[in-house]
Write an enzyme that holds these catalytic residues in place. Structure first.
Site, mmCIF file in Angstrom:
data_model
loop_
_atom_site.group_PDB
_atom_site.id
_atom_site.type_symbol
_atom_site.label_atom_id
_atom_site.label_comp_id
_atom_site.label_asym_id
_atom_site.label_seq_id
_atom_site.Cartn_x
_atom_site.Cartn_y
_atom_site.Cartn_z
ATOM 1 N N TYR A 251 0.797 -1.234 0.000
ATOM 2 C CA TYR A 251 0.000 0.000 0.000
ATOM 3 C C TYR A 251 0.826 1.280 0.000
ATOM 4 C CZ TYR A 251 -3.035 -3.446 2.393
ATOM 5 O OH TYR A 251 -3.723 -4.568 2.775
ATOM 6 N N CYS B 213 14.964 -11.069 -0.430
ATOM 7 C CA CYS B 213 15.499 -10.949 -1.799
ATOM 8 C C CYS B 213 14.486 -10.258 -2.688
ATOM 9 C CB CYS B 213 15.823 -12.325 -2.353
ATOM 10 S SG CYS B 213 17.006 -13.178 -1.344
ATOM 11 N N GLU B 214 14.324 -8.995 -2.512
ATOM 12 C CA GLU B 214 13.290 -8.250 -3.214
ATOM 13 C C GLU B 214 13.639 -6.770 -3.073
ATOM 14 O OE1 GLU B 214 9.632 -8.992 -5.141
ATOM 15 O OE2 GLU B 214 10.419 -10.512 -3.794
HETATM 16 N N1 LIG Z 1 -4.990 -5.277 5.423
HETATM 17 C C1 LIG Z 1 -5.044 -3.884 5.203
HETATM 18 C C2 LIG Z 1 -6.364 -3.228 5.147
HETATM 19 C C3 LIG Z 1 -7.561 -4.049 4.813
HETATM 20 C C4 LIG Z 1 -8.334 -4.353 6.051
HETATM 21 C C5 LIG Z 1 -9.300 -5.464 5.955
HETATM 22 N N2 LIG Z 1 -10.528 -5.172 5.229
HETATM 23 C C6 LIG Z 1 -3.964 -3.130 5.952
HETATM 24 O O1 LIG Z 1 -2.978 -3.659 6.304
HETATM 25 O O2 LIG Z 1 -4.011 -1.987 6.177
#
Ligand SMILES: N[C@@H](CCCC[NH3+])C(=O)O
Ligand SMILES: Cc1ncc(COP(=O)(O)O)c(C=O)c1O
Length: 449
Positions: free
Chosen positions: A336, A364-365
């Protein structure tokens, strides 16, 4: 320049970072790194704030903690003791909730593709509400309840047509989302008719969840107007009961200086008022308000401790600091573009020196970066770095990439540390005991953890 933190951190007499009254350097030494540390009192305080705010509403309410954010025995016990319910989305999450003593009627079962055995489990244990996500699912839920001859409480998840959330992948309330029942084309109305006509399904109300890491109240107001408006319309047109409105989760946490999410109280009061007003204008009493906070309960209570290893200077002069974890314990940066704050455990408020450093993991990325530019005091290999706000969606989304075991979790409170989850062992990541026995028929096995 002072190091800018998203919130105040505790410093002990030795000048070290203190987590739940425990010295972060000692925690790292004792339990190894990377290490997830969860401050129990910080979790409890937030649970209590949700409870108090909901109890003050005219229709009352219930906070159901979103288990997906972080669900281990130590956490489930706190949620049970604080009197919250749990939003669960798999059999494992249901089993842990029940094992911790959360009454089944306080469970809310989610999922856009629940398995037949999940539905059967929900009916069998008496889960308080199943959130129906489609007309297809409603049919299956009705069959499961009828087979068992037991009533099943249902909330209908509708698409409120609201966009909110930190990243596209965290927006769940819009018309092209995979979640929820469309309203405009009449499917949601049809769902109401079907539940009302079913002998074993009981309509408890409606649900929306618009997204995650939401930093303003306006999208909540909009979604509350839509869902309450729909409830009132269904009550008028079909005589549909609505004892509960569930506004989902999504309230943001503080990751970096400048993140200012609304308070828990402001969120609950705001949506509570909108819902109560819409109901009052139709001559209806306010329903109970449900909320499903995950991140806003546990994110800031969590810290990840890493040990610094290699430090290198690039030709550009940029200093790259590698730690002993990375995207395997925190995939959120790569997924994200999430941002974080790191502090040096031996001097958490220390004045930053030189150019901000890039903190990277050991995977490794190339995208295995934890913080692109971290202003820190000068540090050395062997130092312990603490990354703040890692309680939500870290262990829950951790992987074994490059064969790294998922880290241990330690709960800290009033100066005491307890092991909540032990570090994974290489054997349990890779094979059954039987296979291992065949691989190494003689001699003792050693643990790589
Ligand atoms: N998993 C996500 C957000 C989605 C939450 C679940 N609907 C995070 O780490 O921010
Ligand atoms: C249905 C539902 N409820 C609650 C949550 C918890 O959200 P958050 O952790 O952002 O509070 C989620 C995840 O976003 C969700 O999908």
């Amino acid at each position: 320049m002072e190091l800018e933190l998203p919130f105040d951190v505790d410093v002990n007499r030795d000048g070290h970072l203190s987590l739940g009254g425990c010295d972060a350097l000692e925690l790292a030494e004792r339990w190894g790194t990377p290490l997830y540390v969860v401050d129990e009192q910080a979790v409890r305080q937030r649970c209590r704030r949700y409870r108090r705010a909901l109890e003050a509403l005219p229709g009352g309410g219930l906070a159901v903690y979103a288990a997906k954010a972080f669900w281990v025995g130590g956490m489930a016990r706190i949620v049970a003791e604080e009197g919250l319910g749990a939003d669960v989305s798999s059999e494992t999450e249901v089993h842990l909730a029940l094992a911790a003593g959360i009454p089944p009627e306080r469970l809310v079962l989610h999922g856009n593709n629940k398995s037949p055995s999940e539905m059967e489990l929900a009916v069998r244990v008496g889960v308080g509400r199943v959130v129906a996500d489609s007309l297809w699912e409603l049919e299956r839920l009705g069959e499961a309840a009828a087979r068992a001859g037991r009533p099943l409480g249902v909330l209908l998840r509708i698409q409120p047509g609201v966009r909110a959330g930190f990243h596209d992948a965290m927006q769940t309330g819009h018309e092209s989302s995979k979640f929820g029942i469309p309203v405009e084309d009449g499917q949601a109305r049809q769902a109401v008719v079907r539940v009302m006509g079913h002998p074993y399904l009981e309509l408890r109300g409606y649900h929306v969840h618009i997204g995650s890491q939401i930093l303003e109240l306006e999208p909540y107001r909009q979604a509350a107007r839509v869902v309450a408006g729909f409830a009132v319309q269904m009550a008028r047109e079909l005589g549909a009961p609505c004892a509960e409105i569930d506004m989902g989760g999504g309230l943001g946490a503080r990751y970096v200086a400048g993140d200012r999410p609304p308070s828990i109280e402001a969120l609950v009061e705001t949506v509570g008022r909108v819902v109560a007003d819409v109901f009052a204008s139709a001559g209806l009493a306010a329903p109970a308000l449900l909320v499903e906070p995950g991140r806003s309960i546990v994110a800031e209570a969590g810290t990840t401790l890493y040990r610094v290893g290699a430090i290198k200077r690039l030709a550009s002069g940029q200093v790259v600091v590698a730690v002993d974890g990375g995207m395997s314990d925190n995939p959120r940066v790569a997924l994200y573009g999430a941002r974080y704050t790191a502090v040096l455990a031996r001097d958490p408020r220390g004045r930053p020196e030189g150019r901000p450093v890039r903190i990277v993991g050991r995977l490794c990325e190339s995208g295995d970066v934890l913080i692109e530019a971290a202003p820190l005091p000068s540090l050395a290999s062997g130092d312990v770095l603490a990354v703040l706000t890692t309680g939500a969606y870290h262990l829950a989304m951790a992987s074994n990439y490059n064969g790294l075991p998922r880290p241990a979790v330690v709960g800290v409170s009033e100066g005491r540390a307890r092991l909540w989850v032990r570090r994974e062992r290489w054997e349990e990541m890779t094979a059954t005991d039987e296979v291992l026995a065949r691989l190494a028929p003689t001699g003792p096995r050693t643990s790589g953890a």
